[in-house]
Scaffold this active site. Sequence first.
Site, PDB file in Angstrom:
ATOM      1  N   HIS A   1      57.468  38.169  39.479  1.00 64.46           N
ATOM      2  CA  HIS A   1      58.633  37.309  39.225  1.00 64.46           C
ATOM      3  C   HIS A   1      58.204  35.854  39.043  1.00 64.46           C
ATOM      4  CE1 HIS A   1      58.667  35.464  43.276  1.00 64.46           C
ATOM      5  NE2 HIS A   1      58.312  36.657  43.723  1.00 64.46           N
TER       6      HIS A   1
ATOM      7  N   CYS B   1      53.986  39.248  46.440  1.00 65.77           N
ATOM      8  CA  CYS B   1      54.435  39.359  45.048  1.00 65.77           C
ATOM      9  C   CYS B   1      53.418  38.713  44.107  1.00 65.77           C
ATOM     10  CB  CYS B   1      55.785  38.677  44.878  1.00 65.77           C
ATOM     11  SG  CYS B   1      57.141  39.541  45.721  1.00 65.77           S
TER      12      CYS B   1
END
Length: 397
Positions: free
Chosen positions: A326, A344
């Site tokens: 992301h 992430c």
Amino acid sequence: MRLSTGRRTVRRNRTGILAILFLTLALAVGCTSETAGSGSGSGGGGDAPPKAKLVAQPAADATDVLPTDPVTITVTEGTIDAVTLTNDEGKAVKGAVAADKLSWTNAETLGFGKKYSYTASATGSDGKKVELKGAFTTLKPAKTPRATINPGDNATVGVAMPISIKFPEGKVVDKATVEKALKVETSVPVEGSWAWLHDQQVDWRPKVYWPAGTKVTVTAKLYGVNYGGGAFGKADLSTKFTIGRNQVVKVNTPDHKMNVYRDGKLFASYPSSNGKDADPNLNTPNGTMIVMQKDPIGDFSNPRYGYTNVKKKWAVRISNHGEFIHENEENRANIGKANTSHGCVNLLEADAKAYFDSAIIGDPVEVTGSQANMPATSDVYDWLIPWAQWQKMSALK
């Protein structure tokens, strides 16, 4: 002399009686031969039994018949004229007489816990008609749990997408019987296998990634299948889907970049900041995951680490363990230079948008270089299992 005369009289009387008896028998024999000759009976004085014989399967009064078992009416020494099979509501069940008129078979699946009645008629080789009537009842299971199948119809998915059949309402006891009811057909040859991840899920995946453009048809003939433990399949399942272009994401965490490959060639390369190297609990863990979900804006709130109401753009979920690809402009200073995320893959906003637009569900994401490995706790961990082990997880091996 009177005695002698009396004897002659007795002899004459006996001779007359015998003559009358003989004449009576002769007349009787002459009458029976004539009736037999007319074809109305046999030498025993009754009609000959019809030659045709009808047989039903299931037999009359049978109980607990599986609704998937065929209903057949067959005849010997004759041909079938008509068959009617009706349920307990009087509705006829579809069926057809074979071309040779020697059998009838239902063409419609029966229901659970119902009574069915049949009437059949046939004409024998002797021209005589015969009829057969009967009834039977089908099995009434203790439970009929539903099942689900993924991918859905008409989906286009990535080359790492597994086929997944789940049983959310109960465990499958007889896995081998269930697995025999499953079939995968592909437009090009693909080696693959079913594997039971647990008692409520069986997945099929290829040995290596699917060939791009493969057309896949899956059929699960589960209706009436004995799951064990008193459970039987509620309905058949099927799906048809297509494998899209070959796109693979590769992240070697020490390199601080994410490479995207199309058909084995580098398609795009984006600087990244991955999970913290020093803390295995915050690594972006090693393993092959797949794109599971895409959201233009994702909620990354995590009170455990002290942040709430955290929204990030272009969120691509790659596990249920907590890993995403992301945008994170707040971490711009470290993107491409240091691994500082909580697991992430952080990208700059423009790069995150470009990748988001290129990704489809089922694309593989391969991570290497971390201290920790991805645990097999995510919803999709099929590619974390070596092929040899995967094959052994089939109930038919």
